[in-house]
Design a protein around this motif. Structure first.
Motif, mmCIF file in Angstrom:
data_model
loop_
_atom_site.group_PDB
_atom_site.id
_atom_site.type_symbol
_atom_site.label_atom_id
_atom_site.label_comp_id
_atom_site.label_asym_id
_atom_site.label_seq_id
_atom_site.Cartn_x
_atom_site.Cartn_y
_atom_site.Cartn_z
ATOM 1 N N GLN A 227 0.831 -1.209 0.000
ATOM 2 C CA GLN A 227 0.000 0.000 0.000
ATOM 3 C C GLN A 227 0.860 1.251 0.000
ATOM 4 N N GLN A 228 1.886 1.265 0.830
ATOM 5 C CA GLN A 228 2.771 2.433 0.887
ATOM 6 C C GLN A 228 3.525 2.618 -0.428
ATOM 7 N N ALA A 229 3.968 1.514 -0.996
ATOM 8 C CA ALA A 229 4.702 1.594 -2.257
ATOM 9 C C ALA A 229 3.805 2.155 -3.355
ATOM 10 N N ARG A 230 2.558 1.717 -3.385
ATOM 11 C CA ARG A 230 1.621 2.241 -4.399
ATOM 12 C C ARG A 230 1.403 3.741 -4.211
ATOM 13 N N ALA A 231 1.256 4.160 -2.961
ATOM 14 C CA ALA A 231 1.057 5.588 -2.679
ATOM 15 C C ALA A 231 2.299 6.384 -3.074
ATOM 16 N N ASN A 232 3.472 5.867 -2.742
ATOM 17 C CA ASN A 232 4.714 6.553 -3.103
ATOM 18 C C ASN A 232 4.906 6.600 -4.613
ATOM 19 N N LEU A 233 4.571 5.505 -5.273
ATOM 20 C CA LEU A 233 4.694 5.457 -6.728
ATOM 21 C C LEU A 233 3.722 6.438 -7.381
ATOM 22 N N ALA A 234 2.517 6.540 -6.846
ATOM 23 C CA ALA A 234 1.542 7.490 -7.385
ATOM 24 C C ALA A 234 2.045 8.926 -7.214
ATOM 25 N N ARG B 3 3.001 11.661 -10.165
ATOM 26 C CA ARG B 3 2.483 13.038 -10.228
ATOM 27 C C ARG B 3 3.630 14.036 -10.390
ATOM 28 N N TRP B 4 4.728 13.835 -9.652
ATOM 29 C CA TRP B 4 5.882 14.732 -9.779
ATOM 30 C C TRP B 4 6.468 14.670 -11.193
ATOM 31 N N ILE B 5 6.548 13.461 -11.749
ATOM 32 C CA ILE B 5 7.069 13.301 -13.116
ATOM 33 C C ILE B 5 6.166 14.027 -14.105
#
Length: 119
Positions: free
Chosen positions: A22-29, A33-35
């Protein structure tokens, strides 16, 4: 007290894995967004550069007053060539002016760039 059995070590590891996913998905999202923001900025920067008028390669600085003679020749990006008494000229016009004893700017050295040898 508590009638529920305590979770096994394996149950705790599966729970920890779900939390990490869950944390990895949130961090990846967030990273996506930054990209996306940075990609938009890059596109806007390129569009701005494409719309910006090209700076002249050579500039002639004139003396004070209407119809005043040329005083100095500058390269297009010279920081000393600022103001209303400066106008764009072609490379050939800049060369002729230098041979006609118009002073070369000592900051951008257009005589060196144009390979004009003056004595």
């Amino acid at each position: 007290m508590n009638d529920r059995p305590s979770p096994s070590r394996l149950d705790l590891l599966y729970f920890a894995r779900r939390v990490v996913v869950q944390q990895a998905r949130a961090n990846l999202a967030q990273l996506d967004r930054w990209i996306a923001v940075e990609e938009r900025r890059e596109v806007e920067r390129r569009m701005g550069e494409a719309r910006r008028p090209k700076a002249p390669e050579w500039l002639v600085e004139r003396g004070i007053g209407a119809g005043a003679p040329a005083v100095r020749i500058h390269a297009g990006g010279c920081h000393m060539a600022k103001g209303v008494r400066v106008q764009a000229v072609s490379e050939e016009e800049a060369r002729r002016a230098l041979y006609g004893h118009v002073e070369a700017c000592s900051h951008c050295n257009p005589d060196t760039v144009l390979r004009v040898i003056l004595e």
